[in-house]
Design a protein around this motif. Structure first.
Motif, PDB file in Angstrom:
ATOM      1  N   GLY A  32      41.639  44.019  27.016  1.00  0.00           N
ATOM      2  CA  GLY A  32      42.732  43.228  26.447  1.00  0.00           C
ATOM      3  C   GLY A  32      43.596  42.626  27.528  1.00  0.00           C
ATOM      4  N   LEU A  33      44.186  43.475  28.341  1.00  0.00           N
ATOM      5  CA  LEU A  33      44.984  43.022  29.488  1.00  0.00           C
ATOM      6  C   LEU A  33      44.772  44.000  30.643  1.00  0.00           C
ATOM      7  N   ALA A  34      44.463  43.478  31.826  1.00  0.00           N
ATOM      8  CA  ALA A  34      44.361  44.299  33.030  1.00  0.00           C
ATOM      9  C   ALA A  34      45.058  43.545  34.162  1.00  0.00           C
ATOM     10  N   LEU A  35      46.106  44.153  34.710  1.00  0.00           N
ATOM     11  CA  LEU A  35      46.873  43.495  35.778  1.00  0.00           C
ATOM     12  C   LEU A  35      46.236  43.818  37.131  1.00  0.00           C
ATOM     13  N   ILE A  36      45.621  42.803  37.739  1.00  0.00           N
ATOM     14  CA  ILE A  36      45.048  42.954  39.081  1.00  0.00           C
ATOM     15  C   ILE A  36      46.157  42.620  40.081  1.00  0.00           C
ATOM     16  N   SER A  37      46.691  43.663  40.738  1.00  0.00           N
ATOM     17  CA  SER A  37      47.849  43.447  41.616  1.00  0.00           C
ATOM     18  C   SER A  37      47.600  43.884  43.061  1.00  0.00           C
ATOM     19  N   GLN A  38      46.436  44.491  43.326  1.00  0.00           N
ATOM     20  CA  GLN A  38      46.113  44.929  44.678  1.00  0.00           C
ATOM     21  C   GLN A  38      44.743  44.358  45.069  1.00  0.00           C
ATOM     22  N   SER A  39      44.398  44.496  46.365  1.00  0.00           N
ATOM     23  CA  SER A  39      43.116  43.991  46.886  1.00  0.00           C
ATOM     24  C   SER A  39      42.917  42.534  46.483  1.00  0.00           C
ATOM     25  N   LEU A  40      43.936  41.715  46.647  1.00  0.00           N
ATOM     26  CA  LEU A  40      43.878  40.318  46.228  1.00  0.00           C
ATOM     27  C   LEU A  40      42.978  39.513  47.166  1.00  0.00           C
ATOM     28  N   LYS A  58      35.388  38.202  42.817  1.00  0.00           N
ATOM     29  CA  LYS A  58      36.490  37.914  43.745  1.00  0.00           C
ATOM     30  C   LYS A  58      37.800  38.074  42.996  1.00  0.00           C
ATOM     31  N   THR A  59      38.692  38.879  43.510  1.00  0.00           N
ATOM     32  CA  THR A  59      39.972  39.106  42.847  1.00  0.00           C
ATOM     33  C   THR A  59      40.869  37.879  43.033  1.00  0.00           C
ATOM     34  N   PRO A  60      41.872  37.709  42.129  1.00  0.00           N
ATOM     35  CA  PRO A  60      42.778  36.568  42.249  1.00  0.00           C
ATOM     36  C   PRO A  60      43.582  36.632  43.562  1.00  0.00           C
TER      37      PRO A  60
END
Length: 333
Positions: free
Chosen positions: A260-268, A315-317
């Motif tokens: 549903g929602l996953a906040l990718i905030s590290q390893s950008l 690839k992460t954002p």
């Protein structure tokens, strides 16, 4: 799970929320709704209800919402999520003078294939059981007549008045069946002990076939049993900081991964980063590929689910983003 919605009666625009739900979530999702007018929460409405406009053009009107001071609560009943796509929810407040205010917000309804394939088998069970019961009832009726005739042979003479030429129920031991009724009686050889007949009215189903049918129904029902787990517990906390509505739904043959929602905030801006690792019982035999999309629609990233259960983004954002998406794959043999 509760979702807060705050509407402004002085703003005619529709509030576009980022909320997204899945078909089958009814009974689990609750809205807590408050409406402001001139900077103050509205508390003097006599009643409140929601009219849902679905993506297929259908209109669903919800029941009156209970109120606590200025907060109205609404729990999904099911019809609101019958059509995937954007849903417009129109909150109606009714006042004592007859005035009705309209305050709208939107949310997304995601498609769930399991919702259409998990229909209970009860109607089929009922029909088959009815056939079995009717066959057994006729057998019991004939056996009672035979017993009554055999019991009287050699001790009491049977006259014409003792014969019965109808199926009307009588007390045991009072009537014998007329020979003319023999053309309507069922013989053991008339019973069918298989499920191959295609013509109606030819032969009754043997009661013994009931167990075979029931076993098949029980097995089919067990294959349709859906298990749901919250995969937030399997996230890679070094990469994913926040999750919401992240589930894995599985039956005997397939799995639906719903992020549903996953906040990718590290390893950008990193390549091939694992964000979740699925438990062993719901891992694919071969890699599965799908796409995660940012909730603001700014980017989409390619993902894969490996046979070891790892969910990997190619690839992460470059900046922290909420991503969502869905993958479906088969398991077992």
């Amino acid at each position: 799970m509760n979702y807060d919605v705050i509407l402004n009666a002085n703003d005619s625009a529709t509030l576009e929320t980022q909320y997204a739900f899945t078909q089958g979530d009814y009974g689990q999702i609750q809205f807590s709704i408050r409406v402001k007018a001139d900077g103050q929460y509205v508390t003097n409405a006599q009643r409140a209800f929601i009219v849902f406009s679905l993506s297929n053009g259908m209109i669903v009107t919800g029941a009156d919402m209970p109120k606590s001071v200025a907060t109205y609560t609404y729990v999904f009943q099911g019809n609101e999520l019958q059509s995937p796509g954007k849903v417009v929810a129109d909150v109606k407040l009714v006042y004592a003078n007859g005035q009705i205010s309209s305050n709208k917000f939107t949310f997304m309804c995601r498609f769930d294939p399991l919702a259409d394939k998990s229909v209970p088998a009860a109607p089929y069970i009922t029909l088959l059981q009815q056939i079995v019961d009717e066959g057994q009832e006729k057998i019991n009726y004939l056996q009672a007549l035979i017993d009554s005739i055999q019991g009287g042979i050699g001790s009491t003479t049977i006259t014409r008045n003792d014969l019965q030429n109808t199926r009307n129920p009588v007390s045991a031991g009072t009537k014998a069946i007329d020979a003319q009724m023999a053309q309507y009686l069922l013989l053991k050889s008339d019973l069918v002990n298989n499920a191959l007949a295609t013509t109606a009215g030819v032969a009754p189903l043997d009661a013994a076939m009931g167990k075979t049918l029931q076993d098949q129904i029980t097995n089919a029902n067990s294959n349709l049993t859906v298990t749901q787990i919250d995969i937030a517990q399997y996230k890679n906390a070094a990469v994913v900081s926040t999750t919401s509505n992240c589930f894995a739904r599985s039956d005997k043959y397939k799995v639906i991964i719903d992020i549903g929602l996953a906040l990718i905030s590290q390893s950008l801006s990193a390549d091939n980063i694992t964000i979740f690792t699925l438990p062993a019982n719901i891992r694919p035999n071969l890699p599965v590929y799908f796409t995660l999309t940012a909730t603001d629609s700014s980017i989409s990233v390619n993902c894969s689910i490996k046979s070891d259960g790892s969910i990997v983004v190619s690839k992460t954002p470059s900046t922290a983003k909420y991503l969502s998406g869905q993958a479906i794959f088969f398991i077992g043999k």
